[in-house]
Design a protein around this motif. Sequence first.
Motif, PDB file in Angstrom:
ATOM      1  N   UNK A   1       0.852  -1.191   0.000  1.00 57.56           N
ATOM      2  CA  UNK A   1       0.000   0.000   0.000  1.00 57.56           C
ATOM      3  C   UNK A   1       0.887   1.241   0.000  1.00 57.56           C
ATOM      4  N   UNK A   2       0.546   2.199  -0.855  1.00 53.51           N
ATOM      5  CA  UNK A   2       1.323   3.429  -0.946  1.00 53.51           C
ATOM      6  C   UNK A   2       2.530   3.316  -1.869  1.00 53.51           C
ATOM      7  N   UNK A   3       2.631   2.204  -2.597  1.00 56.05           N
ATOM      8  CA  UNK A   3       3.731   2.001  -3.540  1.00 56.05           C
ATOM      9  C   UNK A   3       3.148   1.692  -4.915  1.00 56.05           C
ATOM     10  N   UNK A   4       4.033   1.555  -5.890  1.00 51.23           N
ATOM     11  CA  UNK A   4       3.611   1.252  -7.249  1.00 51.23           C
ATOM     12  C   UNK A   4       3.705  -0.240  -7.502  1.00 51.23           C
ATOM     13  N   UNK A   5       2.881  -0.713  -8.433  1.00 51.29           N
ATOM     14  CA  UNK A   5       2.879  -2.124  -8.797  1.00 51.29           C
ATOM     15  C   UNK A   5       2.926  -2.235 -10.316  1.00 51.29           C
ATOM     16  N   UNK A   6       3.703  -3.190 -10.785  1.00 52.17           N
ATOM     17  CA  UNK A   6       3.788  -3.454 -12.213  1.00 52.17           C
ATOM     18  C   UNK A   6       5.214  -3.776 -12.607  1.00 52.17           C
ATOM     19  N   UNK A   7       5.353  -4.380 -13.751  1.00 54.88           N
ATOM     20  CA  UNK A   7       6.676  -4.632 -14.324  1.00 54.88           C
ATOM     21  C   UNK A   7       6.995  -3.404 -15.164  1.00 54.88           C
ATOM     22  N   UNK A   8       7.458  -2.362 -14.500  1.00 60.54           N
ATOM     23  CA  UNK A   8       7.655  -1.049 -15.117  1.00 60.54           C
ATOM     24  C   UNK A   8       8.484  -1.104 -16.397  1.00 60.54           C
TER      25      UNK A   8
END
Length: 190
Positions: free
Chosen positions: A72-79
């Motif tokens: 929570x409060x972070x980014x998610x994904x294979x940027x």
Amino acid sequence: MEQKFGINSIDMSLLRDFCEREGKIVSYMKGGQFECEDEPSSSFGFVESGCFKYMKRGISDNLDHITWFSFEGEFVGDYPSCVNGTPSQTTIEAMMPSRVFQVSKEQMTQLFQQNMKMMEMRALIAEHLLNQARARYMDFHRASPRERYELLLHRCPGIVEHLPLAAIASFLNITPVYLSKIRKEISVNG
């Protein structure tokens, strides 16, 4: 939005604001997949609530190994895969019911093409990810399993209350039995 688990080291408020403003809220049940290894990476997001684990299939054992978490409060994904239009390098799965402000690859591309400030943000994100990967790589070479566990607790103080022991052990590249021994030793010796 307050982070429950970890602390980001750079100001990503522009990207967070973009995800919240332009993204759609997507809910994931426990076990729901945000990305699937070797399939096109098509989205990125900001975790409003919950957490995700990143898994990579083992070469010889064919098991899923946890390589990263997004809280929570972070980014998610294979940027990198998302912005470069390549297949995802990992499977990203919700570890509990989670909600994400999710944007598409096309939205990310348009954001970064807006102006020089956004291109600088793209470079800053890439540098941040490189620094995280480098720190993790160095931890495997310089720290014992106990020290890696203690570093994880420092970086993500709430992790043990929210994630299964097996997930944390996989991330540390040790067995759950060995992690139990480390935890017992810490509670006895401090």
